[in-house]
Design a protein around this motif. Structure first.
Motif, short mmCIF file in Angstrom:
data_model
loop_
_atom_site.label_atom_id
_atom_site.label_comp_id
_atom_site.label_asym_id
_atom_site.label_seq_id
_atom_site.Cartn_x
_atom_site.Cartn_y
_atom_site.Cartn_z
N PRO A 185 7.36 5.56 38.53
CA PRO A 185 8.54 6.26 39.48
C PRO A 185 9.51 6.37 38.45
CG PRO A 185 8.42 3.80 40.07
CD PRO A 185 7.19 4.09 38.96
N SER A 186 10.37 7.63 38.58
CA SER A 186 11.37 7.81 37.89
C SER A 186 12.67 7.08 38.23
CB SER A 186 11.82 9.36 38.14
OG SER A 186 13.16 9.61 37.55
N ASP A 187 13.55 6.70 37.28
CA ASP A 187 14.79 5.82 37.44
C ASP A 187 16.06 6.63 37.70
OD1 ASP A 187 15.17 6.43 34.82
OD2 ASP A 187 15.04 4.40 34.14
N ALA A 188 15.88 7.99 37.52
CA ALA A 188 16.86 9.04 37.60
C ALA A 188 17.67 9.14 36.60
CB ALA A 188 17.64 8.95 39.05
N VAL A 189 17.68 8.24 35.23
CA VAL A 189 18.44 8.32 34.46
C VAL A 189 17.57 8.57 32.92
CG1 VAL A 189 20.48 6.96 35.16
CG2 VAL A 189 18.40 5.79 34.18
N GLY A 190 16.36 9.26 33.24
CA GLY A 190 15.31 9.46 32.01
C GLY A 190 14.37 8.69 31.79
N GLY A 191 14.24 7.67 32.46
CA GLY A 191 13.16 6.51 32.25
C GLY A 191 12.35 6.21 33.46
N PHE A 192 11.67 5.25 33.51
CA PHE A 192 10.77 5.02 34.62
C PHE A 192 11.04 3.54 35.05
CE2 PHE A 192 8.84 8.14 32.10
CZ PHE A 192 8.62 9.39 33.06
N GLY A 193 10.57 3.16 36.39
CA GLY A 193 10.75 1.95 36.75
C GLY A 193 9.07 1.24 36.50
N ALA A 194 9.09 -0.01 37.17
CA ALA A 194 7.78 -0.48 36.94
C ALA A 194 6.70 0.02 37.56
CB ALA A 194 8.00 -2.03 37.46
N ARG A 213 10.92 12.90 40.56
CA ARG A 213 9.76 13.03 40.33
C ARG A 213 8.99 12.07 39.46
NH1 ARG A 213 7.61 18.76 39.99
NH2 ARG A 213 9.06 19.89 41.31
N ASP A 214 7.74 11.73 39.87
CA ASP A 214 7.03 10.52 39.13
C ASP A 214 5.91 11.21 38.32
OD1 ASP A 214 8.44 9.07 41.16
OD2 ASP A 214 6.86 9.35 42.53
N VAL A 215 5.47 10.04 37.45
CA VAL A 215 4.37 10.62 36.54
C VAL A 215 3.39 9.71 37.08
CG1 VAL A 215 3.55 10.23 34.05
CG2 VAL A 215 5.81 11.05 34.67
N LEU A 216 1.88 10.21 37.01
CA LEU A 216 0.80 9.59 37.16
C LEU A 216 -0.16 9.35 35.71
CD1 LEU A 216 -0.34 11.00 40.56
CD2 LEU A 216 0.52 8.87 40.21
N ALA A 217 -0.70 8.26 35.61
CA ALA A 217 -1.52 8.10 34.58
C ALA A 217 -2.88 7.43 34.94
CB ALA A 217 -1.07 7.18 33.53
N ARG A 218 -4.12 7.91 34.47
CA ARG A 218 -5.30 6.93 34.44
C ARG A 218 -5.49 6.25 33.40
NH1 ARG A 218 -10.56 10.65 35.34
NH2 ARG A 218 -9.69 11.43 33.40
#
Length: 224
Positions: free
Chosen positions: A28-37, A13-18
């Motif tokens: 994008p989720s990095d699958a370990v509790g954080g996010f990629g670029a 699951r990803d997060v979107l922000a405006r």
């Protein structure tokens, strides 16, 4: 900011922000509790009064967005499965004065994502997904919600396989409204487990995960 779903078909699951310029960004989720670029998912979103991760509205297995503009038009942006969106389509009107618009996932148990909205007079309306990219006629499922300062859905918050609603009162208490069977209405709201005041967006993000994919709720009829 919204936890909108898996927009690039990687199973996460990803997060979107405006941002202030109206650009839409996907984290994008990095699958370990954080996010990629972060990746830019679009621009020109500053004119929308609400942007909602709506789930797969048209059955193509890609997550979509819905958004309301200042004129009260409801738009659907179909996900392209690659982190972006196809051409928008108007799917409703008369949304200009809604106090709050959010998706609980599948709220009525038909395996289609739905939409909830609070009217200026505090009525809570359910817009059932029709599986073809839009919504069926609204149903009244509650009233008295005009005093709430924030509403949303964490999906299945209490593990009963039904979508729930979270609401913040004017004095900062976060209440959980568990979804119930159609004939039973809904259970009495409960406060946040630790009794804290939930006055910030950071507090709301800690409230729980959005788990619409596994939710299988029945209709609720509840009031604060």
């Amino acid at each position: 900011m919204l936890g909108a779903g898996d927009f690039n078909r990687d199973g996460l699951r990803d997060v979107l922000a405006r941002d202030a310029a109206g650009d839409l960004w996907r984290y994008p989720s990095d699958a370990v509790g954080g996010f990629g670029a972060r990746v830019k998912a679009g621009n020109g979103w500053s004119g929308f009064t609400a942007i909602v991760g709506a789930g797969d509205l048209d059955g193509d297995r890609d997550w979509d967005l819905v958004a309301t503009d200042a004129a009260g038009v409801l738009w659907r942006y179909p996900g392209d499965g690659k982190g972006g969106f196809g051409a928008p389509a108007a799917i409703g009107q008369g949304w200009k004065d809604m106090r709050r618009v959010f998706s609980p996932g599948d709220f009525d148990g038909d395996a289609r994502p739905d939409l909830l909205a609070v009217t200026p007079t505090g009525d809570l309306r359910l817009y059932p997904g029709n599986g073809a990219g839009g919504y069926n006629a609204a149903r009244l499922v509650g009233n008295g919600w005009q005093s709430m300062t924030w509403l949303g859905s964490p999906g299945d918050f209490d593990g009963d396989l039904r979508s729930d609603v979270l609401a913040r009162t004017s004095d900062g208490v976060l209440r959980l409204y568990p979804g119930m069977d159609e004939a039973a209405g809904c259970r009495r709201a409960t406060s946040a487990p630790d009794g804290r005041r939930w006055s910030s967006s950071a507090d709301r993000r800690r409230a729980g995960r959005h788990d619409a994919a596994r939710s299988s709720a029945r209709i609720v009829a509840c009031a604060p």
